[in-house]
Design an enzyme around this catalytic site. Structure first.
Site, PDB file in Angstrom:
ATOM      1  N   PRO A   1      -6.654  14.669   7.982  1.00  0.00           N
ATOM      2  CA  PRO A   1      -7.545  14.974   6.845  1.00  0.00           C
ATOM      3  C   PRO A   1      -7.792  16.466   6.655  1.00  0.00           C
ATOM      4  O   PRO A   1      -7.850  16.948   5.539  1.00  0.00           O
ATOM      5  CB  PRO A   1      -8.837  14.240   7.209  1.00  0.00           C
ATOM      6  CG  PRO A   1      -8.389  13.106   8.074  1.00  0.00           C
ATOM      7  CD  PRO A   1      -7.195  13.594   8.826  1.00  0.00           C
TER       8      PRO A   1
ATOM      9  N   GLY B   1      11.174  19.937  12.490  1.00  0.00           N
ATOM     10  CA  GLY B   1      12.596  19.586  12.438  1.00  0.00           C
ATOM     11  C   GLY B   1      12.819  18.310  11.648  1.00  0.00           C
ATOM     12  O   GLY B   1      13.777  18.188  10.880  1.00  0.00           O
ATOM     13  N   CYS B   2      11.899  17.357  11.809  1.00  0.00           N
ATOM     14  CA  CYS B   2      11.991  16.118  11.040  1.00  0.00           C
ATOM     15  C   CYS B   2      11.753  16.404   9.563  1.00  0.00           C
ATOM     16  O   CYS B   2      12.442  15.867   8.689  1.00  0.00           O
ATOM     17  CB  CYS B   2      10.943  15.103  11.513  1.00  0.00           C
ATOM     18  SG  CYS B   2      11.005  14.760  13.259  1.00  0.00           S
TER      19      CYS B   2
ATOM     20  N   GLN C   1      15.934  20.664 -34.119  1.00  0.00           N
ATOM     21  CA  GLN C   1      16.148  21.790 -33.211  1.00  0.00           C
ATOM     22  C   GLN C   1      15.248  21.727 -31.985  1.00  0.00           C
ATOM     23  O   GLN C   1      15.689  21.999 -30.863  1.00  0.00           O
ATOM     24  CB  GLN C   1      15.899  23.112 -33.956  1.00  0.00           C
ATOM     25  CG  GLN C   1      16.957  23.389 -35.014  1.00  0.00           C
ATOM     26  CD  GLN C   1      16.762  24.729 -35.679  1.00  0.00           C
ATOM     27  OE1 GLN C   1      15.734  25.387 -35.521  1.00  0.00           O
ATOM     28  NE2 GLN C   1      17.763  25.174 -36.423  1.00  0.00           N
TER      29      GLN C   1
ATOM     30  N   LEU D   1       9.546  11.576 -25.907  1.00  0.00           N
ATOM     31  CA  LEU D   1       9.422  10.150 -26.185  1.00  0.00           C
ATOM     32  C   LEU D   1       8.228   9.818 -27.072  1.00  0.00           C
ATOM     33  O   LEU D   1       8.069   8.669 -27.499  1.00  0.00           O
ATOM     34  CB  LEU D   1       9.301   9.357 -24.870  1.00  0.00           C
ATOM     35  CG  LEU D   1      10.539   9.345 -23.977  1.00  0.00           C
ATOM     36  CD1 LEU D   1      10.199   8.751 -22.612  1.00  0.00           C
ATOM     37  CD2 LEU D   1      11.658   8.538 -24.593  1.00  0.00           C
TER      38      LEU D   1
ATOM     39  N   GLU E   1       5.530  17.026   1.917  1.00  0.00           N
ATOM     40  CA  GLU E   1       6.694  17.628   2.572  1.00  0.00           C
ATOM     41  C   GLU E   1       6.713  19.135   2.363  1.00  0.00           C
ATOM     42  O   GLU E   1       7.752  19.725   2.105  1.00  0.00           O
ATOM     43  CB  GLU E   1       7.984  17.009   2.030  1.00  0.00           C
ATOM     44  CG  GLU E   1       8.104  15.523   2.320  1.00  0.00           C
ATOM     45  CD  GLU E   1       8.389  15.246   3.788  1.00  0.00           C
ATOM     46  OE1 GLU E   1       8.892  16.159   4.491  1.00  0.00           O
ATOM     47  OE2 GLU E   1       8.101  14.125   4.249  1.00  0.00           O
TER      48      GLU E   1
END
Lengths: 329, 392, 252
Positions: free
Chosen positions: B138, B246-247, B288, B347, B372
């Protein structure tokens, strides 16, 4: 002067519509070559000879009849061997088959047995000197190939619905032939032919096809499509791949790239967006009508007439109006 | 309609036949199994765990680990392509695969004993065991070295105490890789990794609810209260913050590809929509403004593709550095966030509906931007690499 | 059971389709290729039969240019045991020419079953399977949509779709079958399958094609349908549609 052999396909002892298409095509080719004979070859159980008159009506000069109890339900090896024997013995410029399920099975066997060229699933052909030129939809209907066959006789199988049967009566003189192979010796045996709902018109033969797609929202709503088909009186019901994959309709009703290709006079697309793989199966229909709530649906690009709106309101109205219009005749 | 990918610079010709085959099979699997359910799963806030056996059978879990452990033994470019195709479907499903493969199977492979590897890796590859990675706490997110979870050595093993947060797969995991300090709280060198079966007494997990992003992913808080573990729960070769990092390097590498997949999905959706959507009598693709949008997206996607393909080749050569991964993760996730947002805008009103994918990707990518290593942390990692000065 | 499956590498024309400048073939730029759909069903049927009737092997045979080996590897990655590539710079349009090469390759193979897809999705001819059977003198059932087989009995039963009816047939082994849609969904190659495929044997030899008597004179796009029109909205447009169908199109 070219003599043409036409294989006439039967179902339950009666010629299917494709049989008349095949004879008509053979007749046209024989006439175009300066006159020649059309020999219709028909195989079946005892009593098959009774269909000769019908084949004569579409232009058969001779009806070659092969009758045997073992041929009642069809017999691919005997049929292929007998057709091959006749082609070998006779003096034919070409042999015509329908590109029906049966025809697509028989024609290649005959071609390989006799080492003859075969153009499969063609929409028309012409004899041009030493060659036979045929037209064939390739790449699932995206292109038309003009194919040249060299060799005599040349074999073709005709796409159902590509040729309209034309009545042009000829003598239809009946000749009896023996099966080229004893039916009891056939290795592959037809054990049964089970008709689906006998009353229903086949998709490939119906002048009108009414098809439903995802826009119907649920399997039970296909009743709307069925009612409309019934109103036309001569319509078969088709479906898109989306709804057959979902099990709303049987797989055999699928119209499209991997299903049935149909060429009716009128195709009514209900709640169908118009995916490429569906269009491949119906784009050769003479007239296409589309009903869809989305005015940008690709189906409207191929439809001759389109109505945009709620199919749940439009189809019942259309059904009613079609009934009235037909009653007026 | 089946997804056909984006390949403006013909990068397919730089892939081996097998890399393309791997990409194509995962692409087809996503179309067949994930796409039909993802919209509903997202709205319901549910991870489609019924897909785990199918994913495992496909061989996706720990795909770049050796065959002798029941894994597919693929190279790193193929691994990246798998992540790309999974995230083209949804970031949640790719997160599942990243955690299982890069954050659970990888540490066991890299830091575990042969016994631990032979026991756990085949089970994790087959999906029989599901793993999660307990690093973040946390109060310790961007600064994992400050963690306060402890592991005290006892006569017959270890006792773990602490809380971990934002743990993907946390509630459904059968095994957790937990990072804890075995020494003083200010001694980050004492950080070691532990294999914790989640059924162990004292381990509890609680779903974190109310997420507006990564909704098709299981995110949990885990508590360890006097969790007793045997001696062999320790990952013997782990030691210091560099072990979990490393992971993370492995996972971040996968995410660089994954985010590209999400961007491709949004771009593809935008292009099709622009072609079909007619306004003022012509498709919006004829205007355009939308063409500029699409050109921007294609440019960014193409750059990102070239980036990760090069990175993958470096990884396969064995020369890839964590900083190189930082550059790719930072760039690709950021550009994916922008692609998704621009696609959503193209959209129009339809873009807010779950039946269109761009807004779901847009929301998901906010998590990917943050986890990450946040975008900002990677900026500082690069800054340190460039200047030699740590500015954290 | 020892099963051979004859497969073809075909272009995926769903996305891109254009006629080449020579007007007798399609433009290959940017085209992706894959195993023909119906061949995929045939491979799946072969794999399942092999799994249900051990021991045995499934061999895939592909005639075509070197790139056809990629299609063989796709079959290998699905689980086929080995591949045979019959090399031909171009795949002839004439099915009989192909059938000769296949028959020559298959005749001494001792196969219980030789499977084909119902038709190739590029040519749409559907002739090579039955032709190969005829050249091999083997029983053949085409367009199989249902199949029951048990290796020990030396016979099988099949169903095929006629128009509006289903035909049931029995046949002895060895036999040639061409497989229709609906019988089995092809499995996706697993990643391990893709890796394993690299180690499976693929032999390549020149194809002994028969004479080619069918050639394509021209390939062209189908005639454009005349542009249609949206005639109206909602149920109110129906009377106008009826009028047009009756008076203009004359189909009612």
């Amino acid at each position: 002067m070219a003599n043409i052999l036409a294989f006439a396909e039967l179902r339950r002892g009666a010629p299917r519509k494709v049989a008349f298409e095949t004879v008509t095509a053979a007749r046209a080719a024989a006439d175009a070559s300066g006159g020649g004979e059309v020999h219709a070859l028909v195989l079946g159980g005892p009593g098959t000879a009774s269909v000769a008159g019908q084949l004569a009506r579409y232009g058969a000069d001779v009806v070659l009849v092969v009758e045997h109890p073992g041929l009642e339900h069809g017999n691919p090896e005997v049929f292929a061997a007998t057709i091959a024997a006749r082609l070998r013995a006779g003096d034919y410029r070409a042999g015509c088959f329908p590109a029906s399920a049966q025809g697509r099975d028989l024609a290649p066997r005959v071609a390989a047995a006799l080492d003859l060229p075969l153009a499969s699933d063609i929409t028309g052909f012409d004899l041009a000197g030493e060659a036979l030129i045929a037209r064939h939809p390739a790449y699932i209907g995206k292109a038309i190939a003009t194919i040249r066959l060299t060799g005599t006789p040349a074999l073709v199988s005709l796409r159902p619905g590509a040729v309209t049967p034309v009545e042009q009566a000829r003598a239809g003189r009946v000749e009896s032939l023996e099966p080229a192979l004893d039916p009891g010796q056939a290795r592959v045996v037809v054990t049964a032919v089970t008709e689906r709902a006998a009353a229903r018109l086949d998709l490939g033969e119906a002048p009108v096809v009414v098809s439903g797609g995802r826009g119907l929202k649920a399997a039970e709503n296909f009743k709307l499509v069925e009612d409309l088909a019934a109103a036309f009186g001569n319509a078969a019901v088709g479906a898109t791949r989306a709804v057959t994959d979902d099990g709303w309709r049987p797989a055999a009703d699928q119209i499209g790239q991997t299903g049935r290709m149909v060429s009716p006079s009128l195709y009514v697309a209900v709640g169908i967006s118009g995916a490429i793989q569906h269009l491949a199966g119906m784009r050769t229909a003479r007239v296409i009508v589309a009903i869809n709530r989305d005015k940008d649906a690709p189906i409207f690009k191929v439809a001759d007439y389109g109505i945009v709106g709620d199919l749940f309101e439009i189809i019942p109205r259309l059904t009613e109006e079609v009934r009235k219009a037909r009653a007026d005749h | 309609m089946a997804f056909d990918g984006v390949d403006f610079y013909q990068l397919d010709t730089l892939l081996s036949e097998e890399e393309r085959a791997v990409r194509d099979t995962v692409r087809a699997w996503v179309d067949e199994h994930l796409m039909p359910v993802i919209a509903d799963c997202y709205i319901e806030g549910r991870f489609p765990k019924e897909l785990i056996p199918g994913l495992a059978e496909l061989g996706v879990l720990g795909a770049n680990l050796p065959e002798k452990y029941g894994c597919a033994g693929l190279n790193n470019v193929a691994y990246g392509l798998i992540m790309q195709e999974l995230e083209r479907g949804d970031s949640g499903i790719r997160s599942f695969a990243s955690v299982q493969g890069a954050l659970v199977m990888y540490p066991i492979f890299a830091y575990g004993s042969e016994e631990q590897r032979s026991h756990w890796l085949p089970r994790l590859a087959s999906g029989t065991e599901i793993g999660c990675f307990g690093l973040t706490e946390p109060d310790y997110g961007s600064n994992p070295a400050g963690m306060i979870t402890t592991a005290k050595e006892t006569a017959d093993g270890w006792v773990l105490n602490g809380t971990k947060m934002w743990i993907t797969n946390g509630s459904q995991a059968t095994v957790a890789i937990v990072w804890a300090k075995t020494g003083a709280l200010d001694d980050s060198k004492s950080i070691r990794g532990f294999i914790v079966p989640t059924g162990t007494k004292g381990y509890t997990a609680k779903d974190q609810k109310g997420k507006l992003s990564l909704r098709s992913s299981d995110t949990s808080e885990i508590h360890l209260e006097d969790v007793h573990l045997p001696k062999d729960a320790l990952l013997p070769k782990s030691g210091g913050i560099k072990s979990p990092l490393g992971c993370l390097t492995q996972a971040r590498y996968g995410i660089s590809w994954g985010s590209l997949g999400a961007a491709m999905a949004c771009y593809d959706e935008a292009v099709r929509y622009a072609r079909d959507r007619v306004m003022f009598g012509k498709p919006i693709a004829a205007t355009q403004i939308q063409q500029v949008r699409l050109a921007e997206m294609l440019t960014e996607i193409t750059k990102a593709q070239c980036l990760v393909l090069t990175l993958g080749r470096l990884k396969d050569k064995g020369t890839m550095t964590p900083q190189q991964v930082s550059l790719a993760k930072r760039n690709n996730v950021n550009m994916a966030c922008e692609c998704a947002r621009e696609a959503r805008r193209l959209l129009g009103a339809n873009g807010i509906l779950v039946e269109y994918h761009s807004m779901r990707h847009m929301a998901n990518l906010e998590s990917v931007y943050t986890y990450e290593g946040t975008h900002d942390m990677h900026s500082l990692i690069l800054g340190q690499e460039i200047t030699g000065i740590a500015a954290y | 059971m020892k099963i051979a499956v004859c497969i073809k590498r075909v272009p995926d024309t769903e996305m891109r389709f254009a006629i080449a400048p020579d007007a007798t073939s399609i433009d290959q730029t940017g085209l992706k290729f894959d195993l023909s759909d119906f061949d995929g069903y045939a491979v799946e049927v072969a794999l399942r039969l092999n799994e249900q009737n051990p021991p045995g092997e499934v061999v895939a045979v592909a005639l075509g240019p070197d790139a056809a080996q990629e299609t063989l590897r796709k079959a290998l990655s699905m689980g086929v045991d080995r591949g045979i590539h019959l090399a031909a710079a171009q795949v002839p349009f004439d099915g009989l020419a192909i059938a000769h090469a296949l028959a020559a390759e298959l005749k001494d193979g001792g196969f219980d079953l030789i499977l084909f897809g119902r038709m190739a999705t590029d040519t749409g001819n559907g002739t090579v399977g039955p032709m190969t059977a005829e050249l091999l003198g083997l029983p053949c059932v085409s367009a199989v949509s249902g199949l029951e087989l048990a290796a020990g009995t030396g016979t099988g039963t099949a169903q095929r779709e006629l128009e509006g009816a289903t035909e049931s047939l029995s046949f002895p082994l060895p036999a040639v079958l061409t497989i229709d849609e609906g019988i089995a969904r092809p499995r996706l190659p697993s990643l391990k399958g893709i890796m394993a495929a690299k180690k499976k044997p693929v032999e390549s030899r020149p194809a002994a094609l028969g004479p080619i008597r069918l050639t394509i004179d021209k390939l062209e796009l189908p005639p454009e349908r005349a542009a249609g029109r949206i005639i109206g909205e909602g149920a109110g447009a129906v009377p106008e549609l009826i009028r047009l169908l009756r008076d203009e199109a004359k189909v009612l």
